[in-house]
Design an enzyme around this catalytic site. Structure first.
Site, PDB file in Angstrom:
ATOM      1  N   HIS A  16      -2.511  -0.013  -4.005  1.00  0.00           N
ATOM      2  CA  HIS A  16      -1.749   1.093  -4.646  1.00  0.00           C
ATOM      3  C   HIS A  16      -1.189   2.129  -3.876  1.00  0.00           C
ATOM      4  O   HIS A  16       0.126   2.424  -3.962  1.00  0.00           O
ATOM      5  CB  HIS A  16      -2.264   1.912  -6.110  1.00  0.00           C
ATOM      6  CG  HIS A  16      -1.628   2.569  -6.703  1.00  0.00           C
ATOM      7  ND1 HIS A  16      -0.826   2.038  -8.040  1.00  0.00           N
ATOM      8  CD2 HIS A  16      -1.420   3.941  -6.786  1.00  0.00           C
ATOM      9  CE1 HIS A  16      -0.145   3.300  -8.558  1.00  0.00           C
ATOM     10  NE2 HIS A  16      -0.638   4.282  -7.879  1.00  0.00           N
ATOM     11  N   GLU A  17      -2.103   2.914  -3.178  1.00  0.00           N
ATOM     12  CA  GLU A  17      -1.580   3.808  -2.177  1.00  0.00           C
ATOM     13  C   GLU A  17      -0.879   3.372  -0.911  1.00  0.00           C
ATOM     14  O   GLU A  17      -0.049   4.064  -0.618  1.00  0.00           O
ATOM     15  CB  GLU A  17      -2.868   4.663  -1.690  1.00  0.00           C
ATOM     16  CG  GLU A  17      -3.913   5.114  -2.800  1.00  0.00           C
ATOM     17  CD  GLU A  17      -2.960   6.120  -3.892  1.00  0.00           C
ATOM     18  OE1 GLU A  17      -2.150   6.655  -3.386  1.00  0.00           O
ATOM     19  OE2 GLU A  17      -3.332   6.332  -5.023  1.00  0.00           O
ATOM     20  N   HIS A  20       2.710   3.605  -2.235  1.00  0.00           N
ATOM     21  CA  HIS A  20       3.400   4.748  -2.120  1.00  0.00           C
ATOM     22  C   HIS A  20       3.769   4.965  -0.594  1.00  0.00           C
ATOM     23  O   HIS A  20       4.855   5.560  -0.105  1.00  0.00           O
ATOM     24  CB  HIS A  20       2.494   5.861  -2.375  1.00  0.00           C
ATOM     25  CG  HIS A  20       2.157   5.875  -4.134  1.00  0.00           C
ATOM     26  ND1 HIS A  20       3.373   5.963  -4.818  1.00  0.00           N
ATOM     27  CD2 HIS A  20       1.258   5.749  -4.582  1.00  0.00           C
ATOM     28  CE1 HIS A  20       2.738   5.786  -6.116  1.00  0.00           C
ATOM     29  NE2 HIS A  20       1.793   5.762  -6.128  1.00  0.00           N
TER      30      HIS A  20
END
Length: 348
Positions: A16-17, A20
């Site tokens: 997920h990170e 980003h």
């Protein structure tokens, strides 16, 4: 297996990170910190201007983008590699990047598992009711196709029947002979998981059950594997969104919520690598969808903020934004402890 489950959960947070981080770098934004976990940094190193860290509380993660905190506080950041200087579309793309990578990971898992061969229940009839008997079907018949669409596994039957209209044409194999049978599905109504008699689930059924002893491995071409991956991804999204809808509408109990203990426990019960990956893929979809909810402190609320600021030209005062952020964090902590309480209650 418990350690593997914890690592899987940490890996999904990393994915997920990473979403980003990657989209931010593509958009030309400097990433100052990439952290797995919150709180005090246990260890870290710096690479290409970004500090990569492992923090004390492993219940999430974050990336710190240059200029993002200053923009939230109403201050100007004029350098080109600042988040504040990017277009509304780029900001939305960066904020969506985490969920996008979670979704992409799930699709890739489904794709490669399908490509490598999937262990399935074969479309062999183990039991049948009056409707199927009257159509001339027998126990032991293998369904080859429905309305000229090839059937490789028993789970495919339900989706094909659900989309079909009117009478079905079934091609079956019996005693090494290929036969054609016709029947019309019946509409079956059952009470939903909420046990509310007013909430009925209706679906089409042809009145057959699988032979649980007939297992096989189905291999798919590249195109079929991709199609299968998208289909399973869609099924996961529909299931999660429907569960959230029932929870919000009150037709599901909050007692059904699971926390970190429950999730890790479920992951640890996976008895093979493929099962672990399948559960991880579903959890990745879950993580992506939950982060898109319009709850302060989640990506969804920040995306909503970008839309309101740049399209409707509505900006909340900084104190109100901070108060909403704290309320969002408080709500998420409450949900986390409620899930943990439910997990411990089930264990006891």
């Amino acid at each position: 297996m418990f350690i593997v489950a914890v690592l899987m959960l940490a890996f999904l947070i990393f994915v997920h990170e990473l979403g980003h981080f990657t989209i931010a770098r593509i958009c030309g934004v400097k990433v100052e910190v990439f952290s797995i976990g919150f709180g005090k940094k246990l260890c870290f190193f710096k690479l290409f201007g970004t500090q990569f860290a492992l923090s004390l509380i492993p219940l999430g993660g974050y990336v710190k983008l240059k200029g993002m905190d200053k923009e939230e506080n109403g201050m100007n950041e004029t350098t080109d590699d600042s988040y504040a200087q990017k277009s509304p579309f780029q900001k939305l793309w960066i904020l969506f990047g985490g969920a996008f990578f979670n979704f992409l990971f799930a699709i890739l898992v489904y794709f490669f598992l399908a490509l490598g061969g999937e262990k399935v229940l074969l479309p062999v009839i183990g039991d049948l009711d009056k409707n199927a008997l009257e159509a001339g079907l027998l126990k032991g018949d293998k369904i080859l196709s429905i309305n000229h669409k090839k059937i490789a596994s028993f789970r495919e039957i339900r989706s094909v029947v659900a989309r079909a209209r009117g009478e079905l044409v079934l091609e079956i194999e019996r005693n090494h002979q290929v036969l054609e049978k016709r029947l019309t599905p019946k509409i079956v109504a059952v009470i939903s998981d909420s046990n509310d008699p007013n909430e009925m689930i209706r679906y089409k059924a042809i009145g057959i059950k699988p032979d649980m002893q007939k297992m096989g491995v189905v291999s798919y071409s590249l195109f079929q594997a991709f199609e299968k991956a998208l289909s399973r991804f869609k099924e996961g999204v529909v299931l999660i969104v429907d569960s959230l809808r029932r929870l919000i509408m009150g037709s599901s109990s909050v007692k059904e919520l699971s926390g970190v203990v429950g999730i890790v426990g479920a992951l640890s019960h996976a008895n093979s690598l493929s099962m672990l990956l399948l559960f991880g893929a579903f959890l990745s979809i879950n993580l992506g969808i939950l982060n898109l909810l319009p709850i302060p402190a989640l990506d969804g609320a920040q995306m909503l903020g970008v839309v309101f600021k740049n399209i409707f030209h509505i900006t909340l005062p900084t104190p109100i934004q901070n108060a909403l952020w704290l309320a969002g964090v408080g709500f998420l902590v409450f949900i986390m402890f409620l899930g943990l309480f439910n997990d411990l209650t089930r264990l006891l």
